[in-house]
Write an enzyme that holds these catalytic residues in place. Sequence first.
Site, PDB file in Angstrom:
ATOM      1  CD  GLU A  21      -3.888   6.230   3.252  1.00 24.97           C
ATOM      2  OE1 GLU A  21      -3.628   7.080   4.114  1.00 24.97           O
ATOM      3  OE2 GLU A  21      -3.790   5.006   3.443  1.00 24.97           O
ATOM      4  CG  ASP A  66     -10.870   8.495   3.277  1.00 22.63           C
ATOM      5  OD1 ASP A  66     -11.947   9.094   3.471  1.00 22.63           O
ATOM      6  OD2 ASP A  66     -10.024   8.325   4.172  1.00 22.63           O
ATOM      7  CD  GLU A  94      -2.771   0.993   2.573  1.00 25.49           C
ATOM      8  OE1 GLU A  94      -3.190   2.025   3.138  1.00 25.49           O
ATOM      9  OE2 GLU A  94      -3.089  -0.161   2.932  1.00 25.49           O
ATOM     10  CG  HIS A 143      -7.547   5.466   4.382  1.00 28.53           C
ATOM     11  ND1 HIS A 143      -7.885   6.768   4.746  1.00 28.53           N
ATOM     12  CD2 HIS A 143      -6.515   5.109   5.180  1.00 28.53           C
ATOM     13  CE1 HIS A 143      -7.069   7.177   5.706  1.00 28.53           C
ATOM     14  NE2 HIS A 143      -6.245   6.196   5.985  1.00 28.53           N
TER      15      HIS A 143
END
Length: 376
Positions: A263, A286, A237, A313
């Site tokens: 994110e 997100d 990630e 996220h």
Amino acid sequence: MTVAPTDTRSRLERDSTIVSAEAWLSDLEVETVRTDAVQSFLKQETIFVRIRTAGGGEGLGYSYTIGTGGAAVIALLRSGLLDALIGLDADRPEAVWRALFSSTRATTVGAITSLALAAVDTAVWDARCTAAGLPLWVAAGGARPSIPLYDTEGGWLHFDTDELVAQAVESLARGLGGVKIKVGKPRGHEDLERLTAVREAVGPGMDIMIDANQSMTAAEAMRRAALFEPLDIFWFEEPLPADDVAGHRRLAESTSLPIAVGESLYSIGQFREYLQAGAASIVQVDVARIGGITPWLKVAHLAESFNVAVAPHFLMELHVSLTCAVPNALYLEHIPQLRAVTAAEMTITDGHGVAPTAPGLGIEWDLDAVDRLRVL
């Protein structure tokens, strides 16, 4: 769950025109110390927006920061966005979102504007779903009633190896499908030793995700990915800065590890660039940072068109409904942060987050606690 059909005449006669809107900021302390390769989670600055409609409806939405910028989001809301809501129709989130986005052209694309739009958009969806008598996950698609969980709270960078192992084993015992371990120690072998210990402790049946929090160069990420490949890592990630699409593409081409990003992306177009370049194997959109539920769903469906899964996220209390709404959701990140201001926690059954059945967002706010923590 069976949802009673909405009376069509009542729905059409209901006046969903927004007549008032307010915003405020409440600070939540972190539930545990959280560190990664580049920062610490200082506190959750929680931006709330409440709207009311002419028919007596109400919606409460929110977004967040991890310690800075909350006052700027509130200033943007109070200086124009809240006034722009008056007269708009809460039953039409696409129209509301587009009107507010168009009024902020000078500050888009950017984090402050996206966070402000998200607080409004989640309030609009809350009002719309509550009035319709539908939980968000059903109104937004209704793909499934629950979603597998992976845990992040046991994997912070400041934990020593014994702590990482103990918490991963505990997550496994609780039935969670995976654990995320932060990486980015000064030398690759330090990360490798920690990850190896966790893999040996949990065995091959548990997924291990790793997160570098944008701390590496492309060359270093490629080198470390090669080190980590034998451990069957589920995803790697944010290895590079979020604006380095080309670097992520080169990394993705060089390793068998799936690359997860999202994110730190703030527009649908940024996700399109990643997906078209083949630079993202997992999309971690997100809801607060993309600007709300309305664009979140578009990103999820965009990812589906590229046969890419979504694993959002943070914000598990809201993302549980969104991941249950779409067919290509993979995992929900277990990282509680709203216990101080809610009367009930997200339901977890057999390692899965269960979508709320109450109409609206499904978050049972403790408004007295929210008010006590208000700072602006």
